[in-house]
Design a protein around this motif. Sequence first.
Motif, PDB file in Angstrom:
ATOM      1  N   HIS A  39       8.166 -16.574  -2.769  1.00 51.14           N
ATOM      2  CA  HIS A  39       8.578 -15.180  -2.597  1.00 51.14           C
ATOM      3  C   HIS A  39       7.424 -14.238  -2.900  1.00 51.14           C
ATOM      4  CE1 HIS A  39      11.671 -11.991  -2.409  1.00 51.14           C
ATOM      5  NE2 HIS A  39      10.848 -11.380  -3.231  1.00 51.14           N
ATOM      6  N   GLU A  40       6.693 -14.504  -3.974  1.00 55.62           N
ATOM      7  CA  GLU A  40       5.549 -13.681  -4.350  1.00 55.62           C
ATOM      8  C   GLU A  40       4.519 -13.645  -3.227  1.00 55.62           C
ATOM      9  OE1 GLU A  40       3.423 -13.674  -8.531  1.00 55.62           O
ATOM     10  OE2 GLU A  40       2.562 -15.250  -7.270  1.00 55.62           O
ATOM     11  N   ALA A  41       4.218 -14.824  -2.649  1.00 53.80           N
ATOM     12  CA  ALA A  41       3.255 -14.898  -1.555  1.00 53.80           C
ATOM     13  C   ALA A  41       3.764 -14.174  -0.321  1.00 53.80           C
ATOM     14  CB  ALA A  41       2.961 -16.357  -1.227  1.00 53.80           C
ATOM     15  N   MET A  42       5.061 -14.318  -0.028  1.00 46.76           N
ATOM     16  CA  MET A  42       5.637 -13.675   1.146  1.00 46.76           C
ATOM     17  C   MET A  42       5.540 -12.151   1.042  1.00 46.76           C
ATOM     18  SD  MET A  42       9.556 -13.930   2.514  1.00 46.76           S
ATOM     19  CE  MET A  42      10.145 -13.220   0.978  1.00 46.76           C
ATOM     20  N   VAL A  43       5.825 -11.608  -0.132  1.00 46.19           N
ATOM     21  CA  VAL A  43       5.746 -10.155  -0.321  1.00 46.19           C
ATOM     22  C   VAL A  43       4.322  -9.660  -0.086  1.00 46.19           C
ATOM     23  CG1 VAL A  43       5.924  -8.312  -2.036  1.00 46.19           C
ATOM     24  CG2 VAL A  43       7.741 -10.002  -1.854  1.00 46.19           C
ATOM     25  N   ALA A  44       3.325 -10.417  -0.576  1.00 44.77           N
ATOM     26  CA  ALA A  44       1.926 -10.019  -0.391  1.00 44.77           C
ATOM     27  C   ALA A  44       1.543 -10.040   1.086  1.00 44.77           C
ATOM     28  CB  ALA A  44       1.013 -10.936  -1.191  1.00 44.77           C
ATOM     29  N   ILE A  45       1.938 -11.091   1.800  1.00 43.18           N
ATOM     30  CA  ILE A  45       1.593 -11.190   3.217  1.00 43.18           C
ATOM     31  C   ILE A  45       2.327 -10.129   4.022  1.00 43.18           C
ATOM     32  CG2 ILE A  45       1.649 -12.682   5.254  1.00 43.18           C
ATOM     33  CD1 ILE A  45      -0.406 -13.466   3.102  1.00 43.18           C
ATOM     34  N   GLU A  46       3.577  -9.853   3.686  1.00 41.90           N
ATOM     35  CA  GLU A  46       4.308  -8.781   4.370  1.00 41.90           C
ATOM     36  C   GLU A  46       3.620  -7.439   4.162  1.00 41.90           C
ATOM     37  OE1 GLU A  46       8.982 -10.223   4.460  1.00 41.90           O
ATOM     38  OE2 GLU A  46       8.285  -8.955   2.821  1.00 41.90           O
ATOM     39  N   CYS A  47       3.106  -7.204   2.967  1.00 42.50           N
ATOM     40  CA  CYS A  47       2.404  -5.952   2.685  1.00 42.50           C
ATOM     41  C   CYS A  47       1.161  -5.831   3.556  1.00 42.50           C
ATOM     42  CB  CYS A  47       2.041  -5.903   1.205  1.00 42.50           C
ATOM     43  SG  CYS A  47       1.274  -4.353   0.677  1.00 42.50           S
TER      44      CYS A  47
ATOM     45  N   TYR B  29      -2.538   7.178   4.456  1.00 36.88           N
ATOM     46  CA  TYR B  29      -1.717   5.975   4.278  1.00 36.88           C
ATOM     47  C   TYR B  29      -1.589   5.626   2.800  1.00 36.88           C
ATOM     48  CZ  TYR B  29       0.269   1.393   4.954  1.00 36.88           C
ATOM     49  OH  TYR B  29       1.109   0.320   4.913  1.00 36.88           O
ATOM     50  N   ALA B  30      -2.669   5.817   2.037  1.00 31.20           N
ATOM     51  CA  ALA B  30      -2.595   5.541   0.602  1.00 31.20           C
ATOM     52  C   ALA B  30      -1.578   6.440  -0.068  1.00 31.20           C
ATOM     53  CB  ALA B  30      -3.975   5.728  -0.032  1.00 31.20           C
ATOM     54  N   ASP B  31      -1.567   7.720   0.332  1.00 29.84           N
ATOM     55  CA  ASP B  31      -0.599   8.652  -0.246  1.00 29.84           C
ATOM     56  C   ASP B  31       0.827   8.239   0.082  1.00 29.84           C
ATOM     57  OD1 ASP B  31      -2.637  10.118  -1.297  1.00 29.84           O
ATOM     58  OD2 ASP B  31      -2.647  11.630   0.300  1.00 29.84           O
ATOM     59  N   LEU B  32       1.037   7.728   1.307  1.00 35.11           N
ATOM     60  CA  LEU B  32       2.393   7.396   1.737  1.00 35.11           C
ATOM     61  C   LEU B  32       2.881   6.075   1.165  1.00 35.11           C
ATOM     62  CD1 LEU B  32       2.498   8.381   5.513  1.00 35.11           C
ATOM     63  CD2 LEU B  32       3.609   9.534   3.610  1.00 35.11           C
ATOM     64  N   THR B  33       2.063   5.039   1.247  1.00 34.63           N
ATOM     65  CA  THR B  33       2.584   3.711   0.957  1.00 34.63           C
ATOM     66  C   THR B  33       1.708   2.850   0.066  1.00 34.63           C
ATOM     67  OG1 THR B  33       1.578   2.909   2.988  1.00 34.63           O
ATOM     68  CG2 THR B  33       3.870   3.561   3.128  1.00 34.63           C
ATOM     69  N   SER B  34       0.399   2.847   0.287  1.00 32.16           N
ATOM     70  CA  SER B  34      -0.446   1.864  -0.374  1.00 32.16           C
ATOM     71  C   SER B  34      -0.433   2.002  -1.887  1.00 32.16           C
ATOM     72  CB  SER B  34      -1.883   1.975   0.136  1.00 32.16           C
ATOM     73  OG  SER B  34      -1.950   1.573   1.476  1.00 32.16           O
ATOM     74  N   ALA B  35      -0.359   3.220  -2.360  1.00 30.86           N
ATOM     75  CA  ALA B  35      -0.409   3.412  -3.801  1.00 30.86           C
ATOM     76  C   ALA B  35       0.702   2.643  -4.502  1.00 30.86           C
ATOM     77  CB  ALA B  35      -0.308   4.908  -4.123  1.00 30.86           C
ATOM     78  N   GLY B  36       1.833   2.517  -3.856  1.00 25.86           N
ATOM     79  CA  GLY B  36       2.920   1.757  -4.447  1.00 25.86           C
ATOM     80  C   GLY B  36       3.004   0.340  -3.924  1.00 25.86           C
ATOM     81  N   ALA B  37       2.750   0.151  -2.631  1.00 26.89           N
ATOM     82  CA  ALA B  37       3.010  -1.148  -2.006  1.00 26.89           C
ATOM     83  C   ALA B  37       2.022  -2.219  -2.435  1.00 26.89           C
ATOM     84  CB  ALA B  37       2.998  -0.996  -0.486  1.00 26.89           C
ATOM     85  N   PHE B  38       0.737  -1.952  -2.359  1.00 24.12           N
ATOM     86  CA  PHE B  38      -0.243  -3.004  -2.621  1.00 24.12           C
ATOM     87  C   PHE B  38      -0.299  -3.422  -4.090  1.00 24.12           C
ATOM     88  CE2 PHE B  38      -1.616  -2.487   1.674  1.00 24.12           C
ATOM     89  CZ  PHE B  38      -2.225  -3.686   2.000  1.00 24.12           C
ATOM     90  N   PRO B  39      -0.374  -2.492  -5.040  1.00 25.03           N
ATOM     91  CA  PRO B  39      -0.384  -2.952  -6.437  1.00 25.03           C
ATOM     92  C   PRO B  39       0.849  -3.764  -6.802  1.00 25.03           C
ATOM     93  CG  PRO B  39      -1.103  -0.676  -6.302  1.00 25.03           C
ATOM     94  CD  PRO B  39      -0.589  -1.034  -4.937  1.00 25.03           C
ATOM     95  N   ALA B  40       2.004  -3.350  -6.317  1.00 23.52           N
ATOM     96  CA  ALA B  40       3.226  -4.092  -6.628  1.00 23.52           C
ATOM     97  C   ALA B  40       3.233  -5.454  -5.946  1.00 23.52           C
ATOM     98  CB  ALA B  40       4.449  -3.278  -6.200  1.00 23.52           C
ATOM     99  N   ALA B  41       2.781  -5.491  -4.680  1.00 25.77           N
ATOM    100  CA  ALA B  41       2.824  -6.740  -3.920  1.00 25.77           C
ATOM    101  C   ALA B  41       1.799  -7.759  -4.422  1.00 25.77           C
ATOM    102  CB  ALA B  41       2.581  -6.458  -2.438  1.00 25.77           C
ATOM    103  N   PHE B  42       0.726  -7.303  -5.042  1.00 24.97           N
ATOM    104  CA  PHE B  42      -0.328  -8.213  -5.478  1.00 24.97           C
ATOM    105  C   PHE B  42      -0.377  -8.368  -7.000  1.00 24.97           C
ATOM    106  CE2 PHE B  42      -1.433  -7.547  -1.141  1.00 24.97           C
ATOM    107  CZ  PHE B  42      -2.077  -8.713  -0.761  1.00 24.97           C
ATOM    108  N   THR B  43       0.748  -8.101  -7.638  1.00 21.37           N
ATOM    109  CA  THR B  43       0.869  -8.346  -9.072  1.00 21.37           C
ATOM    110  C   THR B  43       1.425  -9.745  -9.298  1.00 21.37           C
ATOM    111  OG1 THR B  43       1.225  -6.010  -9.579  1.00 21.37           O
ATOM    112  CG2 THR B  43       2.005  -7.612 -11.199  1.00 21.37           C
TER     113      THR B  43
END
Length: 323
Positions: A134-142, A14-28
């Motif tokens: 919006h920032e909070a929504m992106v994090a929760i969606e992630c 899952y990290a290879d597919l999505t987390s590497a990009g999704a979580f750092p971006a969503a929690f910046t």
Amino acid sequence: MAGFDNFHDFATHYADLTSAGAFPAAFTADIASAQLSIVEEPTSADMPDDQQARACVEQMTRDLFTLFADTRLAALAPRIAWGMVNSFHKVAQQLAAQEDDAARELGDLARISDPSEIHAAQVEESQRLCQSLHEAMVAIECMRDHAAEVYRVETGRPWSATGGSRTSRALTASQIEARDFLAARAQQRREAHAPNGPLVVVSGGGNWNEIDAIWNRLDLIHARIPAMVLATTAQQKGADMIAARWAAARGVPSVSFRLDRRHGNRAAFKRNEQLVNLRPVEAIICEGSGIQANLAQRCRAAGVPITIFRHSDFAGDRGKEVT
């Protein structure tokens, strides 16, 4: 079909597919200070650590299945886990509604020509609220999407909301003009509900259970058309569910075309017409009823390449392709 023997393998995959990009971006933290309601003071506190957020979501969802495994409560784990994912989803929806309200207020302020410092401060506060939500929504969606992926791996079924769309957004908010922010927000919202890419249609009977045939054919199509979007006729079992599970496993956007009951007995045929009018590049049709036969006929007439699977084909485990 992809499978995982343990959660270490799943986490790596899952990290290879999505987390590497999704979580750092969503929690910046993209803005200097955040404010989730007009009654709160702005805060410059950091966002939660992205890797801790990812691990927390994974552990709490996974541990539920571990706790109930091989016990008399095992059958309840998917129901409770669905609710856990849905909790994230509901909070994301609430934040989206609050953001809509804040955006309307910001829009009203942006249309006022007032050079005063008081007005400028109101615009700044309104924009900070809108961007913070919006920032909070992106994090929760992630977090929701990661919990949904754990749910899918554990149950073999993709998580889906009981109603409405499930989309994810990642708009980078910086110090920009209010009008530009509103325009970007509107465009991003439209794109979230209108994934771009060649459409591949799958439809079949509710009693269809030949999983490998559909997955293998979709894998071949996906190899040729990496940007494909899957469209199904939205049944919660059979061929449509098999295709939806494939899309969830492969990270392919999917669109469920449910019946519009306003059309009465012709609802399914109207849906077929709608699907073909979207000019799909390919279709997979599994034996079902006259609805599938009608869809195949419409696809042929429109020149759409079709793969047709019949129950009788699987003595030899093959499908018949018609172009």
